[in-house]
Design a protein around this motif. Structure first.
Motif, short mmCIF file in Angstrom:
data_model
loop_
_atom_site.label_atom_id
_atom_site.label_comp_id
_atom_site.label_asym_id
_atom_site.label_seq_id
_atom_site.Cartn_x
_atom_site.Cartn_y
_atom_site.Cartn_z
N ASP A 1 -3.88 13.11 41.78
CA ASP A 1 -2.77 12.20 41.50
C ASP A 1 -1.46 12.80 42.02
O ASP A 1 -0.64 12.11 42.61
N PHE A 2 -1.27 14.09 41.77
CA PHE A 2 -0.03 14.73 42.17
C PHE A 2 0.18 14.64 43.68
O PHE A 2 1.27 14.31 44.14
N GLU A 3 -0.85 14.92 44.44
CA GLU A 3 -0.72 14.89 45.89
C GLU A 3 -0.31 13.50 46.38
O GLU A 3 0.59 13.36 47.20
N TYR A 4 -0.96 12.48 45.85
CA TYR A 4 -0.63 11.10 46.23
C TYR A 4 0.79 10.75 45.77
O TYR A 4 1.59 10.22 46.54
N GLU A 5 1.09 11.03 44.51
CA GLU A 5 2.39 10.66 43.94
C GLU A 5 3.54 11.45 44.58
O GLU A 5 4.63 10.92 44.76
N TYR A 6 3.29 12.70 44.93
CA TYR A 6 4.31 13.52 45.59
C TYR A 6 4.70 12.90 46.93
O TYR A 6 5.87 12.76 47.25
N GLN A 7 3.69 12.50 47.69
CA GLN A 7 3.95 11.87 48.98
C GLN A 7 4.68 10.54 48.78
O GLN A 7 5.64 10.23 49.49
N LEU B 1 5.22 12.04 34.37
CA LEU B 1 4.78 12.40 33.02
C LEU B 1 3.31 12.79 33.10
O LEU B 1 2.50 12.04 33.64
N MET B 2 3.00 13.94 32.56
CA MET B 2 1.61 14.39 32.53
C MET B 2 0.85 13.56 31.50
O MET B 2 1.33 13.33 30.40
N ALA B 3 -0.34 13.15 31.87
CA ALA B 3 -1.17 12.38 30.94
C ALA B 3 -1.55 13.25 29.75
O ALA B 3 -1.72 14.47 29.88
N ASP B 4 -1.67 12.62 28.61
CA ASP B 4 -2.18 13.29 27.42
C ASP B 4 -3.56 13.86 27.79
O ASP B 4 -4.36 13.19 28.44
N VAL B 5 -3.83 15.07 27.38
CA VAL B 5 -5.08 15.74 27.75
C VAL B 5 -6.31 14.89 27.40
O VAL B 5 -7.25 14.79 28.18
N ALA B 6 -6.28 14.24 26.25
CA ALA B 6 -7.43 13.43 25.82
C ALA B 6 -7.60 12.18 26.68
O ALA B 6 -8.68 11.59 26.70
#
Length: 165
Positions: A94-100, A117-122
């Motif tokens: 997700d980070f790679e896509y969202e960063y671009q 925002l980081m997803a809740d771990v669960a």
């Protein structure tokens, strides 16, 4: 008034989306949930159905507005008077896509910031695409989407037919 936009297809809206919406709404005075289409995705629900779903599930959240859009995200954000775009991150992919995407969006309009925002771990493994796949094969999705959404997905699967049957 500080406005943010949280865009997505929400096909269907998941508990992960709801987590980001609740948390994102705390960062701004108004959070606009932008329900859009994505040419690379095959939606299970129409835009109108997804709008209704998201509106129903967010009805109790103050400062949240749900609208459809079919334009460049940055044009939509500008039209809503947004200062930030809210995006949820589940994993490195997700980070790679969202960063671009954030970089391209900044090139289009540097007055709007992207906030991750980081997803809740669960809730990290939940993805609408996977929810639909599980449902299409007859699996239980009640741990991944709101209760009424479960009913809507199950009804749609019954209408279009399960896979592997």
């Amino acid at each position: 008034m500080r406005t943010g936009v949280y865009p997505g297809t929400f096909d269907p809206i998941t508990l992960g989306h709801m987590d980001i919406i609740r948390r994102g709404a705390k960062l701004v005075d108004k959070l606009v949930i932008g329900v859009t289409t994505n040419a690379s995705k095959s939606p299970m629900f129409t835009v109108e159905e997804r709008l209704a779903m998201v509106r129903r599930e967010t009805a109790d959240l103050p400062g949240v507005e749900v609208v459809a859009f079919d334009s460049l995200l940055m044009d939509f954000a500008e039209s809503m008077g947004a200062a930030i775009i809210v995006r949820g991150l589940r994993a490195v992919a997700d980070f790679e896509y969202e960063y671009q995407m954030a970089g391209m969006n900044q090139q289009l309009n540097n007055r709007v910031e992207t906030v991750f925002l980081m997803a809740d771990v669960a809730l990290q493994p939940i993805a609408s695409r996977l929810v639909k796949e599980i449902a299409l094969y007859g699996g239980a999705i009640d741990r991944f989407v709101p209760k009424r959404v479960v009913q809507e997905v199950v009804a749609r699967v019954e209408k279009i037919g399960k896979k592997g049957s």
